[in-house]
Design a protein around this motif. Structure first.
Motif, short mmCIF file in Angstrom:
data_model
loop_
_atom_site.label_atom_id
_atom_site.label_comp_id
_atom_site.label_asym_id
_atom_site.label_seq_id
_atom_site.Cartn_x
_atom_site.Cartn_y
_atom_site.Cartn_z
N GLY A 269 0.82 -1.20 0.00
CA GLY A 269 0.00 0.00 0.00
C GLY A 269 0.85 1.25 0.00
O GLY A 269 2.05 1.20 0.25
N VAL A 270 0.21 2.38 -0.29
CA VAL A 270 0.90 3.67 -0.29
C VAL A 270 -0.06 4.76 0.19
O VAL A 270 -1.26 4.73 -0.13
N ILE A 271 0.47 5.67 0.97
CA ILE A 271 -0.25 6.87 1.34
C ILE A 271 0.63 8.04 0.94
O ILE A 271 1.85 8.01 1.15
N ALA A 272 0.05 9.09 0.36
CA ALA A 272 0.88 10.17 -0.19
C ALA A 272 0.18 11.51 -0.06
O ALA A 272 -1.06 11.59 -0.11
N SER A 273 0.99 12.52 0.08
CA SER A 273 0.50 13.90 0.10
C SER A 273 1.31 14.71 -0.88
O SER A 273 2.52 14.52 -1.01
N GLY A 274 0.65 15.60 -1.58
CA GLY A 274 1.36 16.44 -2.54
C GLY A 274 0.45 17.47 -3.14
O GLY A 274 -0.75 17.53 -2.85
N GLY A 275 1.00 18.30 -3.98
CA GLY A 275 0.21 19.32 -4.64
C GLY A 275 1.07 20.23 -5.48
O GLY A 275 2.30 20.17 -5.43
N THR A 276 0.43 21.05 -6.29
CA THR A 276 1.12 22.10 -7.01
C THR A 276 1.05 23.34 -6.12
O THR A 276 0.11 24.12 -6.18
N ASP A 277 2.03 23.46 -5.27
CA ASP A 277 2.02 24.47 -4.21
C ASP A 277 2.86 25.69 -4.53
O ASP A 277 2.74 26.71 -3.87
N TYR A 278 3.71 25.59 -5.53
CA TYR A 278 4.67 26.65 -5.81
C TYR A 278 4.49 27.24 -7.21
O TYR A 278 4.51 28.46 -7.39
N TYR A 279 4.33 26.38 -8.20
CA TYR A 279 4.26 26.83 -9.58
C TYR A 279 2.83 27.15 -10.00
O TYR A 279 1.86 26.82 -9.31
N ASP A 280 2.70 27.74 -11.16
CA ASP A 280 1.40 28.05 -11.74
C ASP A 280 0.74 26.76 -12.20
O ASP A 280 1.31 26.00 -13.00
N LYS A 281 -0.46 26.50 -11.73
CA LYS A 281 -1.15 25.26 -12.07
C LYS A 281 -1.54 25.19 -13.54
O LYS A 281 -1.84 24.11 -14.05
N ASN A 282 -1.53 26.31 -14.23
CA ASN A 282 -1.82 26.29 -15.66
C ASN A 282 -0.67 25.71 -16.47
O ASN A 282 -0.88 25.19 -17.58
N THR A 283 0.53 25.82 -15.95
CA THR A 283 1.71 25.30 -16.65
C THR A 283 2.33 24.11 -15.94
O THR A 283 3.19 23.44 -16.51
N HIS A 284 1.91 23.83 -14.70
CA HIS A 284 2.43 22.71 -13.92
C HIS A 284 1.24 21.92 -13.37
O HIS A 284 0.86 22.06 -12.20
N GLU A 285 0.66 21.11 -14.23
CA GLU A 285 -0.53 20.37 -13.84
C GLU A 285 -0.22 19.29 -12.80
O GLU A 285 -1.06 18.98 -11.96
N TRP A 286 0.98 18.72 -12.89
CA TRP A 286 1.36 17.70 -11.90
C TRP A 286 1.90 18.35 -10.63
O TRP A 286 2.32 19.50 -10.63
N TYR A 287 1.95 17.55 -9.57
CA TYR A 287 2.34 18.03 -8.24
C TYR A 287 3.83 18.39 -8.21
O TYR A 287 4.67 17.60 -8.65
N ASP A 288 4.14 19.57 -7.69
CA ASP A 288 5.54 19.97 -7.63
C ASP A 288 6.26 19.40 -6.40
O ASP A 288 7.48 19.49 -6.30
N SER A 289 5.51 18.83 -5.47
CA SER A 289 6.12 18.13 -4.34
C SER A 289 5.23 16.96 -3.95
O SER A 289 3.99 17.07 -4.00
N VAL A 290 5.86 15.85 -3.61
CA VAL A 290 5.12 14.66 -3.17
C VAL A 290 5.89 14.02 -2.03
O VAL A 290 7.11 13.85 -2.10
N LEU A 291 5.18 13.65 -0.97
CA LEU A 291 5.75 12.89 0.15
C LEU A 291 4.91 11.64 0.29
O LEU A 291 3.68 11.71 0.42
N ALA A 292 5.56 10.48 0.24
CA ALA A 292 4.84 9.21 0.21
C ALA A 292 5.43 8.21 1.19
O ALA A 292 6.63 8.22 1.48
#
Length: 452
Positions: A269-292
């Motif tokens: 199993g995996v549990i993870a947290s992340g998001g596009t927290d720094y970059y513009d979401k229009n140009t960075h659709e994927w998460y810029d940080s992930v902790l799993a």
């Protein structure tokens, strides 16, 4: 995309400077010219499909390997990647044909090439690799196998159907230091004892989006034909859903693959947290940080494994750590990084014997006093002794051993270190991690989920 955006993104001089490092190794490899001219019976004729930055890195590594000759290059960016790479190969004695359409290349180069190196964007990997194998060619395909598990599975099925070789570009699997740590430190000597925990990271500093010379931009029709909405998306495809997988795939995939390899297990199993927290979401659709956090059920018990990927801070770079009740292994692909730390209370004579056998190097001296010279309080944790891993890459580019393994497998001298089945396991782990971030809950892996 407007001319203003192109000019702000990067002018031609800045673009050339930013990509110069990729080809720099070519100018300092005196053996390349001699290698290019050979016609030995076991020479391998190769085509490069995808001549961007990663394709050029792989090409540069191949040029250090005797008996490998480039015969063709294919890339949709004719005005820059294709012309530049073809000229470089010509310069070093690899006379090659150029193509923008991979189907035309496979048709016209039939009988002229033995293998294809696929270094196109992730969403093209499956189509390209499958077509090459069906054309009777062995394939070295960059990771990730695909940004869709269904397509990654199709790649494995095509390999089985055609009987051709399929090597996935998790290059640590062929790295001498990693092989030594797995085979000698973990398996043979069991220096770590029972492994209970693993952690790793790839921290990378904040970066501006990649630009392009205004006079080399592709037109909208060409971009659309190959799945891109704009030059900005073409240059930064790794950040867009449907094209790439974001940092957990681009960077984390290499290291999470090591978790599975060294632990001889896949996670439950995996549990993870992340998001596009720094970059513009229009140009960075994927998460810029992930902790799993993954939980692996090994034959010795459960191992909890933490992993983080950051794209806003480069502190401590990238590495993997495996911790057991007898010792800790810390390893990195970065040059010169590999150590084993002996836990206090571990059986010293055994560690002395391992030093004599050359499995590890002499321990580093441990200072047991603080800066003032005072003896540490007995309640302080005493630093573990550090033993170095006595294996280096002998100056080879990181990808060279993995490519050597591929070519030696073609010659029947070795087995692939990362065939499609292994690459698929890692694709499951990282692509499902992105799903776990979105779901905001623990995702369980089915027992058959890692098998094709």
């Amino acid at each position: 995309m407007s001319d203003q955006r192109q000019d702000k993104g990067m002018d031609r001089r800045r673009f050339l400077q930013s990509t110069a490092a990729v080809g720099a190794g070519l100018a300092i490899a005196p053996s390349i010219l001699a290698q290019a001219g050979g016609t030995a019976s076991d020479d391998i004729n190769v085509a490069l499909l995808g001549a961007g930055s990663q394709g050029q890195i792989l090409m540069n590594a191949c040029l250090q390997i005797p008996g490998v000759r480039f015969k063709a290059v294919c890339d949709i960016w004719e005005a820059y990647n294709l012309r530049r790479v073809s000229r470089l190969l010509d310069r070093y004695g690899h006379k090659n044909n150029t193509y923008t359409d991979y189907k035309e290349m496979l048709d016209k180069e039939k009988g002229n090439i033995d293998a294809v190196i696929v270094a196109t964007p992730d969403f093209w990997h499956a189509e390209h690799a499958i077509a090459c194998m069906e054309a009777g060619l062995d394939v070295y395909c960059e990771k990730e196998m695909s940004n869709e598990l269904a397509k990654a599975k199709q790649m494995v099925e095509a390999q089985r159907r055609t009987g051709k070789l399929l090597q996935i570009g998790h290059q640590r699997r062929s790295n001498p230091r990693y092989l030594h740590c797995y085979e000698k430190v973990i398996q043979q000597a069991r220096m770590l004892g029972r492994i209970t925990t693993a952690n790793g990271q790839w921290n990378r500093g904040a970066q501006e989006p990649l630009g392009w010379p205004a006079n080399a931009a592709m037109d909208e029709a060409t971009l659309a034909k190959y799945g891109f909405k704009s030059m900005e998306q073409f240059r930064n495809w790794r950040w867009y859903k449907g094209l790439g997988g974001g940092p957990i795939v681009d960077l984390g995939s290499h290291q999470i693959d090591i978790y599975s390899w060294f632990l001889n297990a896949t996670p439950s199993g995996v549990i993870a947290s992340g998001g596009t927290d720094y970059y513009d979401k229009n140009t960075h659709e994927w998460y810029d940080s992930v902790l799993a956090i993954y939980d692996f059920e090994t034959k010795d018990g459960v191992v909890r494994a933490f992993y983080q990927v950051l794209t806003t801070n480069s502190s401590q770079g990238y590495f993997e750590t495996f911790m057991g009740d007898q010792g800790t292994l810390m390893i990195s692909e970065a040059a010169g990084r590999g150590s084993v730390y002996r836990e206090q209370g571990a059986h010293v004579p055994e560690w002395d014997r391992w030093v004599k056998l050359g499995l590890i190097a002499e321990p580093q001296k441990v200072e047991t006093k603080d800066d003032s010279g005072a003896v540490l309080d007995v309640r302080e944790t005493v630093p573990a002794q550090e033993y170095l891993i006595p294996i280096d890459m002998a100056g080879k580019p990181y990808h060279q051993p993995h490519l050597e393994n591929f070519f030696n497998a073609m010659r029947g001298k070795e087995k692939l270190t990362c065939p499609g089945e292994i690459g698929y396991e890692t694709a499951v782990m990282v692509l499902r991690t992105n799903e776990a971030v979105e779901a905001q809950r623990r995702l369980a892996f089915g027992k058959d989920e890692f098998h094709v």
